[in-house]
Design a protein around this motif. Sequence first.
Motif: not given
Length: 164
Positions: A74, A78, A82, A144, A146, A159-160
């Motif tokens: 990532s 994103e 996380y 998702w 993404m 990004d998701s």
Amino acid sequence: MAGMRRRVPVIGLVILVVGLAGVALWVRSARDASWAAAQARQAAVRAAAAHAVGLLSLNHRTVDEDLKRVLVTSTGRERERYADGQAALKAATLKNKVVQTGVLRASALESADADRARVLIVADAVIRWENGEKTAPEERFFRWRMEVSKVSGRWLVSDSELVQ
């Protein structure tokens, strides 16, 4: 005059051969560019799929490696999101002795250009707890969208969002 007549067809033949060679090179170049673009799109989809499986695969015995795997796949927002939740996720995983296994069900390219792609992901997770509080495994289903960006030659999820 006879020598001149022979030269005209030879010159015409040379022009024809050079022209055909130029067309062949142009066609090959276009084919190679098309192939490279297709390979890049496939790489973007594979990167998003790997990230999704990484998000869903978490084991209390290998939690540090599992968390690193997600960070490595990532970038940008994103990665920040996380990283911000990483400590709490690790603590909960260790406390509850979670073994969560992610499975990719489907992936598809929604859109792409040279350095960005949008990928749709369908993945599931089976969650087990080894601390005895819950005995039956639980299944969860994820869908998702993404955003994948090319960073230093690698496709990374930037990004998701969960979608219905």
